[in-house]
Motif scaffolding. Structure first.
Motif, PDB file in Angstrom:
ATOM      1  N   PRO A   6       0.797  -1.218   0.000  1.00 46.08           N
ATOM      2  CA  PRO A   6       0.000   0.000   0.000  1.00 46.08           C
ATOM      3  C   PRO A   6       0.830   1.269   0.000  1.00 46.08           C
ATOM      4  O   PRO A   6       0.279   2.358   0.004  1.00 46.08           O
ATOM      5  N   LEU A   7       2.168   1.155   0.014  1.00 50.78           N
ATOM      6  CA  LEU A   7       3.002   2.334   0.163  1.00 50.78           C
ATOM      7  C   LEU A   7       4.092   2.405  -0.888  1.00 50.78           C
ATOM      8  O   LEU A   7       4.551   1.399  -1.397  1.00 50.78           O
ATOM      9  N   VAL A   8       4.515   3.624  -1.166  1.00 54.87           N
ATOM     10  CA  VAL A   8       5.690   3.854  -1.999  1.00 54.87           C
ATOM     11  C   VAL A   8       6.539   4.873  -1.268  1.00 54.87           C
ATOM     12  O   VAL A   8       6.086   5.970  -0.998  1.00 54.87           O
ATOM     13  N   VAL A   9       7.767   4.526  -0.930  1.00 53.32           N
ATOM     14  CA  VAL A   9       8.633   5.451  -0.208  1.00 53.32           C
ATOM     15  C   VAL A   9       9.785   5.849  -1.098  1.00 53.32           C
ATOM     16  O   VAL A   9      10.602   5.006  -1.461  1.00 53.32           O
ATOM     17  N   GLY A  10       9.811   7.105  -1.505  1.00 57.39           N
ATOM     18  CA  GLY A  10      10.921   7.613  -2.297  1.00 57.39           C
ATOM     19  C   GLY A  10      12.019   8.091  -1.370  1.00 57.39           C
ATOM     20  O   GLY A  10      11.774   8.898  -0.487  1.00 57.39           O
ATOM     21  N   LEU A  11      13.232   7.611  -1.552  1.00 64.12           N
ATOM     22  CA  LEU A  11      14.340   7.964  -0.665  1.00 64.12           C
ATOM     23  C   LEU A  11      15.452   8.561  -1.503  1.00 64.12           C
ATOM     24  O   LEU A  11      16.253   7.855  -2.081  1.00 64.12           O
ATOM     25  N   ALA A  12      15.462   9.869  -1.612  1.00 68.19           N
ATOM     26  CA  ALA A  12      16.491  10.526  -2.408  1.00 68.19           C
ATOM     27  C   ALA A  12      16.776  11.892  -1.830  1.00 68.19           C
ATOM     28  O   ALA A  12      16.890  12.876  -2.519  1.00 68.19           O
ATOM     29  N   GLY A  13      16.855  11.971  -0.528  1.00 66.51           N
ATOM     30  CA  GLY A  13      16.957  13.251   0.154  1.00 66.51           C
ATOM     31  C   GLY A  13      18.218  14.020  -0.153  1.00 66.51           C
ATOM     32  O   GLY A  13      19.288  13.450  -0.293  1.00 66.51           O
ATOM     33  N   VAL A  14      18.084  15.318  -0.262  1.00 66.69           N
ATOM     34  CA  VAL A  14      19.224  16.198  -0.461  1.00 66.69           C
ATOM     35  C   VAL A  14      19.645  16.783   0.883  1.00 66.69           C
ATOM     36  O   VAL A  14      20.782  16.647   1.313  1.00 66.69           O
ATOM     37  N   GLU A  15      18.714  17.452   1.557  1.00 67.33           N
ATOM     38  CA  GLU A  15      19.014  17.992   2.866  1.00 67.33           C
ATOM     39  C   GLU A  15      19.178  16.856   3.880  1.00 67.33           C
ATOM     40  O   GLU A  15      18.554  15.810   3.765  1.00 67.33           O
ATOM     41  N   GLN A  16      20.020  17.078   4.882  1.00 63.49           N
ATOM     42  CA  GLN A  16      20.296  16.035   5.876  1.00 63.49           C
ATOM     43  C   GLN A  16      19.021  15.574   6.565  1.00 63.49           C
ATOM     44  O   GLN A  16      18.805  14.370   6.739  1.00 63.49           O
ATOM     45  N   PHE A  17      18.166  16.531   6.962  1.00 66.37           N
ATOM     46  CA  PHE A  17      16.939  16.136   7.652  1.00 66.37           C
ATOM     47  C   PHE A  17      16.092  15.220   6.790  1.00 66.37           C
ATOM     48  O   PHE A  17      15.609  14.186   7.218  1.00 66.37           O
ATOM     49  N   VAL A  18      15.877  15.631   5.536  1.00 65.07           N
ATOM     50  CA  VAL A  18      15.001  14.868   4.658  1.00 65.07           C
ATOM     51  C   VAL A  18      15.585  13.498   4.361  1.00 65.07           C
ATOM     52  O   VAL A  18      14.883  12.497   4.308  1.00 65.07           O
ATOM     53  N   ARG A  19      16.895  13.434   4.189  1.00 64.46           N
ATOM     54  CA  ARG A  19      17.555  12.154   3.933  1.00 64.46           C
ATOM     55  C   ARG A  19      17.345  11.193   5.098  1.00 64.46           C
ATOM     56  O   ARG A  19      16.970  10.040   4.918  1.00 64.46           O
ATOM     57  N   ARG A  20      17.555  11.681   6.313  1.00 60.08           N
ATOM     58  CA  ARG A  20      17.382  10.817   7.487  1.00 60.08           C
ATOM     59  C   ARG A  20      15.917  10.490   7.730  1.00 60.08           C
ATOM     60  O   ARG A  20      15.576   9.376   8.135  1.00 60.08           O
ATOM     61  N   ALA A  21      15.041  11.451   7.465  1.00 65.94           N
ATOM     62  CA  ALA A  21      13.611  11.204   7.629  1.00 65.94           C
ATOM     63  C   ALA A  21      13.149  10.128   6.662  1.00 65.94           C
ATOM     64  O   ALA A  21      12.321   9.278   6.996  1.00 65.94           O
ATOM     65  N   GLY A  22      13.682  10.154   5.442  1.00 63.44           N
ATOM     66  CA  GLY A  22      13.326   9.138   4.465  1.00 63.44           C
ATOM     67  C   GLY A  22      13.742   7.748   4.911  1.00 63.44           C
ATOM     68  O   GLY A  22      12.994   6.774   4.761  1.00 63.44           O
ATOM     69  N   ARG A  23      14.911   7.639   5.473  1.00 57.12           N
ATOM     70  CA  ARG A  23      15.380   6.334   5.959  1.00 57.12           C
ATOM     71  C   ARG A  23      14.522   5.834   7.106  1.00 57.12           C
ATOM     72  O   ARG A  23      14.197   4.645   7.199  1.00 57.12           O
ATOM     73  N   GLN A  24      14.133   6.728   7.990  1.00 54.75           N
ATOM     74  CA  GLN A  24      13.267   6.323   9.097  1.00 54.75           C
ATOM     75  C   GLN A  24      11.874   5.955   8.593  1.00 54.75           C
ATOM     76  O   GLN A  24      11.218   5.071   9.148  1.00 54.75           O
ATOM     77  N   ALA A  25      11.420   6.606   7.523  1.00 54.95           N
ATOM     78  CA  ALA A  25      10.120   6.261   6.948  1.00 54.95           C
ATOM     79  C   ALA A  25      10.148   4.844   6.395  1.00 54.95           C
ATOM     80  O   ALA A  25       9.180   4.090   6.541  1.00 54.95           O
ATOM     81  N   VAL A  26      11.256   4.476   5.758  1.00 55.71           N
ATOM     82  CA  VAL A  26      11.401   3.103   5.261  1.00 55.71           C
ATOM     83  C   VAL A  26      11.371   2.125   6.433  1.00 55.71           C
ATOM     84  O   VAL A  26      10.685   1.098   6.391  1.00 55.71           O
ATOM     85  N   ALA A  27      12.093   2.450   7.510  1.00 52.38           N
ATOM     86  CA  ALA A  27      12.129   1.576   8.678  1.00 52.38           C
ATOM     87  C   ALA A  27      10.737   1.432   9.310  1.00 52.38           C
ATOM     88  O   ALA A  27      10.326   0.328   9.696  1.00 52.38           O
ATOM     89  N   GLU A  28      10.011   2.535   9.402  1.00 48.56           N
ATOM     90  CA  GLU A  28       8.671   2.494   9.991  1.00 48.56           C
ATOM     91  C   GLU A  28       7.710   1.721   9.082  1.00 48.56           C
ATOM     92  O   GLU A  28       6.826   1.004   9.566  1.00 48.56           O
ATOM     93  N   THR A  29       7.903   1.852   7.785  1.00 44.05           N
ATOM     94  CA  THR A  29       7.096   1.097   6.836  1.00 44.05           C
ATOM     95  C   THR A  29       7.260  -0.398   7.070  1.00 44.05           C
ATOM     96  O   THR A  29       6.285  -1.157   7.129  1.00 44.05           O
TER      97      THR A  29
END
Length: 202
Positions: A6-29
């Motif tokens: 049911p999910l699609v997680v795009g992980l291509a962050g440029v800023e440090q916050f967004v990059r780390r947030a994306g990784r945590q989103a994958v982990a939470e998924t």
């Protein structure tokens, strides 16, 4: 992005916050039992995360996004400035792949500040930090989720958060707690075509 679930997680962050947030989103998924697929420019640079499919993709190309998003119905964008500079292309790719819900990881600059106006509306605000206005042109069912303040790099996750109407530079939120807010918005959408702030729980 997230595979065949049911999910699609795009992980291509440029800023440090967004990059780390994306990784945590994958982990939470994954913690919630969903299949996770992370779309990055260079899979080799991201190691071999357990239970996560990592594929190469370019969010600036509609064809690349459509290919990576096939079989999914929801996207979490952790591409930040890069994605929103070219919103029409990835949005087109997502739509062609059958993805209709986009939750974008954002920054607090789009939330109202002390004056009541978003920081992006203040005189002199740099044009390169105006991604929200491009997102408004997106035809997908979207939500822009941002921390109300800054990230808490060393804090202990609480497993909780609260929504915030205004930005607060003093606010601190762990990446893990922010990821919970992102996945909650995916599983039970409450905000549509709008921005929402998230901050630490009481």
């Amino acid at each position: 992005m997230v595979e065949a679930g049911p999910l699609v997680v795009g992980l291509a962050g440029v800023e440090q916050f967004v990059r780390r947030a994306g990784r945590q989103a994958v982990a939470e998924t994954r913690r919630r039992g969903h299949q996770a697929t992370a779309v990055v420019r260079d899979p080799a640079a991201h190691g071999d995360p357990t239970d996560v499919r990592v594929v190469a993709g370019d969010v600036t190309g509609a064809g690349s996004v459509e290919y990576a998003a096939a079989g999914h119905n929801t996207a979490i964008s952790a591409a930040a400035r890069l994605l929103h500079r070219v919103v029409p292309r990835p949005a087109t790719g997502l739509a062609k792949a059958g993805v209709h819900r986009l939750v974008a990881v954002g920054l607090a600059s789009i939330l109202p500040g002390a004056s009541g106006a978003p920081l992006t509306d203040e005189p002199g605000y740099p044009n390169e930090y105006r991604p929200f206005f491009l997102l408004r042109t997106c035809d997908l069912d979207w939500a822009y989720v941002a921390p109300a303040g800054d990230s808490d790099h060393a804090g202990t996750p609480t497993g909780r958060y609260r929504l915030a109407e205004d930005g607060d530079p003093a606010g601190r939120l762990t990446y893990a707690d922010f990821a919970i807010a992102l996945l909650d918005e995916i599983e039970a959408p409450r905000h549509h075509s709008m921005a929402v702030g998230v901050r630490e729980a009481w």
